[in-house]
Structure formats: C-alpha cells, structure tokens
Design a protein around this motif. Structure first.
Motif, short mmCIF file in Angstrom:
data_model
loop_
_atom_site.label_atom_id
_atom_site.label_comp_id
_atom_site.label_asym_id
_atom_site.label_seq_id
_atom_site.Cartn_x
_atom_site.Cartn_y
_atom_site.Cartn_z
N GLY A 119 0.81 -1.22 0.00
CA GLY A 119 0.00 0.00 0.00
C GLY A 119 0.84 1.27 0.00
O GLY A 119 0.32 2.35 -0.27
N HIS A 120 2.13 1.13 0.31
CA HIS A 120 3.01 2.31 0.32
C HIS A 120 3.04 2.97 -1.07
O HIS A 120 3.09 2.28 -2.08
CB HIS A 120 4.42 1.90 0.75
N ILE A 121 3.02 4.29 -1.09
CA ILE A 121 3.01 5.05 -2.35
C ILE A 121 4.37 5.67 -2.60
O ILE A 121 4.98 6.24 -1.68
CB ILE A 121 1.98 6.20 -2.27
N ALA A 122 4.84 5.58 -3.84
CA ALA A 122 6.07 6.28 -4.24
C ALA A 122 5.72 7.23 -5.38
O ALA A 122 5.26 6.81 -6.44
CB ALA A 122 7.11 5.27 -4.68
N LEU A 123 5.92 8.51 -5.13
CA LEU A 123 5.66 9.52 -6.16
C LEU A 123 6.97 9.89 -6.84
O LEU A 123 8.01 9.99 -6.18
CB LEU A 123 5.07 10.80 -5.54
N ILE A 124 6.92 10.10 -8.15
CA ILE A 124 8.10 10.59 -8.86
C ILE A 124 7.74 11.91 -9.54
O ILE A 124 6.73 12.01 -10.25
CB ILE A 124 8.63 9.56 -9.87
#
Ligand code: ZN
Length: 169
Positions: A119-124
């Motif tokens: 569920g962890h989100i990584a934004l770029i």
C-alpha cells in the motif's frame, strides 16, 4: 463545494494542501540544486492515512544521501521512526525527483521500495522539481508486496492525488 467534491477527495490515495505541495516542490528543487535527485517521506496520522500532515526530507535525515541519485542509509530510518512514534504518525509515501519528464520507476526504484509495506506510495516528480508540478505530471506508484508495483500516469495519476486548498474528508 458540492458533495461530489467531498466524495472524490475520499477516493484519493493522498491528499495534500496546496501550500504544502508548493513548499514540497520548492524544497525538492532547492535541495537538488537543479542537478541531482532529492526526495522526502510523507507522513499521515494513523487514523487518516490519506491525509499528509508532515514531510521529512531525505537530506535532513541523512545529510550525505543526495549523491546524484539517492543513497539513503539504513541508519537514518531510526530518526524517521522516532518522529513517527513521538507524533503518532505513519509513513504513507515517499517522493523523489527525476531529471527530465520520465516518471516511471527505474529498476533500482522498483527493486528497492523506501518502505516495503503493501500500500506504500512512491511519487516521482519530473524535471528535478525545478518547475511547478501538477498531479497529472507525476508518476504514482503503489507497492503491492510480492506482486511488485502498480503505476498510474497522467489523468490516472491526478485522480489519485488530491491537492486542495482545504481538506474535506
Ligand atoms: Zn527514481
């Protein structure tokens, strides 16, 4: 605002205030000096995980981590977990910059989630955050554990990240 606005904001994976977003982009740009990647952790209350209330920049936790790419050292995580414990927050996402418009994950990004929790989100963020960024320009990546990642771009990315003047949750 209509009830629709409030319903749609509930569906967002992450919600940030407009001013908070502007500061985030400005700080990522400043820290990367337009020539190297930079990043931060986004934190939220345990009871409202889509509501970003605190941002911790990688280089504040680990001053040597901005090496062009990002080499965040494991020891610096203890500082992060301390903040979470003291303030009763949870790390819900991370954000880092890429040069150019490419906001897909690199192989290194995909193989090394900053927080390996489902569920962890990584934004770029594109262009090393040196220009203003709307959610449409982001890469939004969600960690699924053994299944890897699911990613959204363009309109699909914008549908998942709320930048609002006021939280309506
Ligand atoms: Zn990357």
């Amino acid at each position: 605002m209509t009830i629709w606005a409030s319903r749609s904001s509930r569906r967002k994976l992450l919600n940030l205030k407009r001013k908070q977003w502007r500061v985030l982009i400005k700080e990522l740009s400043r820290r990367g000096e337009g020539r190297r990647e930079s990043g931060a952790f986004l934190m939220a209350p345990r009871s409202k995980k889509s509501l970003v209330t605190r941002i911790e920049y990688y280089d504040d936790l680990d001053p040597r981590c901005l090496t062009g790419n990002i080499h965040f050292h494991g020891l610096a995580f203890s500082k992060l977990w301390d903040i979470c414990e003291i303030e009763n927050l949870v790390v819900v996402a991370d954000v880092h910059t890429h040069p150019g418009a490419f906001v897909h994950q690199s192989t290194i990004d995909a193989e090394n989630p900053m927080v390996a929790r489902v569920g962890h989100i990584a934004l770029i963020v594109p262009h090393l955050a040196t220009r203003s960024v709307s959610p449409r320009q982001l890469g939004v990546h969600q960690y699924l554990g053994d299944e890897g990642w699911t990613s959204w771009f363009g309109r699909e990315a914008a549908a998942r990240i709320g930048i609002t003047t006021r939280f309506r949750l």
